[in-house]
Design a protein around this motif. Sequence first.
Motif, PDB file in Angstrom:
ATOM      1  N   ARG A 221       5.279   4.173   6.361  1.00 15.86           N
ATOM      2  CA  ARG A 221       5.613   2.966   5.617  1.00 15.86           C
ATOM      3  C   ARG A 221       4.947   3.077   4.252  1.00 15.86           C
ATOM      4  O   ARG A 221       3.729   3.234   4.173  1.00 15.86           O
ATOM      5  N   LEU A 222       5.736   3.031   3.216  1.00 16.46           N
ATOM      6  CA  LEU A 222       5.217   3.104   1.858  1.00 16.46           C
ATOM      7  C   LEU A 222       5.145   1.691   1.295  1.00 16.46           C
ATOM      8  O   LEU A 222       6.154   0.999   1.211  1.00 16.46           O
ATOM      9  N   LEU A 223       3.947   1.266   0.952  1.00 23.30           N
ATOM     10  CA  LEU A 223       3.730  -0.059   0.388  1.00 23.30           C
ATOM     11  C   LEU A 223       3.094   0.074  -0.984  1.00 23.30           C
ATOM     12  O   LEU A 223       2.297   0.978  -1.226  1.00 23.30           O
ATOM     13  N   ARG A 224       3.435  -0.848  -1.847  1.00 24.36           N
ATOM     14  CA  ARG A 224       2.764  -0.909  -3.143  1.00 24.36           C
ATOM     15  C   ARG A 224       1.555  -1.830  -3.037  1.00 24.36           C
ATOM     16  O   ARG A 224       1.631  -2.929  -2.501  1.00 24.36           O
ATOM     17  N   PHE A 225       0.446  -1.344  -3.549  1.00 20.43           N
ATOM     18  CA  PHE A 225      -0.818  -2.076  -3.587  1.00 20.43           C
ATOM     19  C   PHE A 225      -0.611  -3.484  -4.150  1.00 20.43           C
ATOM     20  O   PHE A 225      -1.064  -4.471  -3.577  1.00 20.43           O
ATOM     21  N   GLU A 226       0.099  -3.559  -5.257  1.00 26.08           N
ATOM     22  CA  GLU A 226       0.301  -4.838  -5.936  1.00 26.08           C
ATOM     23  C   GLU A 226       1.088  -5.814  -5.062  1.00 26.08           C
ATOM     24  O   GLU A 226       0.758  -6.997  -4.993  1.00 26.08           O
ATOM     25  N   ASP A 227       2.137  -5.328  -4.400  1.00 26.64           N
ATOM     26  CA  ASP A 227       2.936  -6.189  -3.525  1.00 26.64           C
ATOM     27  C   ASP A 227       2.119  -6.657  -2.329  1.00 26.64           C
ATOM     28  O   ASP A 227       2.201  -7.816  -1.920  1.00 26.64           O
ATOM     29  N   PHE A 228       1.334  -5.747  -1.764  1.00 28.23           N
ATOM     30  CA  PHE A 228       0.505  -6.071  -0.613  1.00 28.23           C
ATOM     31  C   PHE A 228      -0.474  -7.203  -0.941  1.00 28.23           C
ATOM     32  O   PHE A 228      -0.704  -8.102  -0.145  1.00 28.23           O
ATOM     33  N   LEU A 229      -1.036  -7.156  -2.139  1.00 30.45           N
ATOM     34  CA  LEU A 229      -2.021  -8.170  -2.528  1.00 30.45           C
ATOM     35  C   LEU A 229      -1.398  -9.479  -2.985  1.00 30.45           C
ATOM     36  O   LEU A 229      -1.955 -10.551  -2.759  1.00 30.45           O
ATOM     37  N   ARG A 230      -0.254  -9.402  -3.621  1.00 28.66           N
ATOM     38  CA  ARG A 230       0.370 -10.609  -4.179  1.00 28.66           C
ATOM     39  C   ARG A 230       1.228 -11.376  -3.185  1.00 28.66           C
ATOM     40  O   ARG A 230       1.411 -12.578  -3.339  1.00 28.66           O
TER      41      ARG A 230
END
Length: 123
Positions: free
Chosen positions: A55-64
Amino acid sequence: MERDACDQFVARRLESGTFREQGVEDFLPVLAASRGAFERVRAALPPEKAQARLRLLRFEDFLRDPAVGAGLLDWLGLPAAGTAADAAKFDAAVSARNIGIHAGQLGPDDVARIERNAGRYLR
């Protein structure tokens, strides 16, 4: 987890004693190696296994976006109820302040060099 490459560069300079004096040209091979390792793992798996196991997640999306974390828990088959974050190890509010840290700390030429040579995110 992937992160805006410009922010990642600035974070490495701020957080790493050995990286503090290194420039963008020193960072680009490090970033390429990290991304390359992920790409090799992904390419080694049949597409259906890769989709089921990576699963590829973006750091920014995960936090926001709390829905991203909830989606990850669901994908992992873990219940959201009763899951408590350990703020001593990871505090999303603290990490969120690192989004966009390259602004004001990284010149436009360095931003352009990172984008030209690596892109902000995996392609």
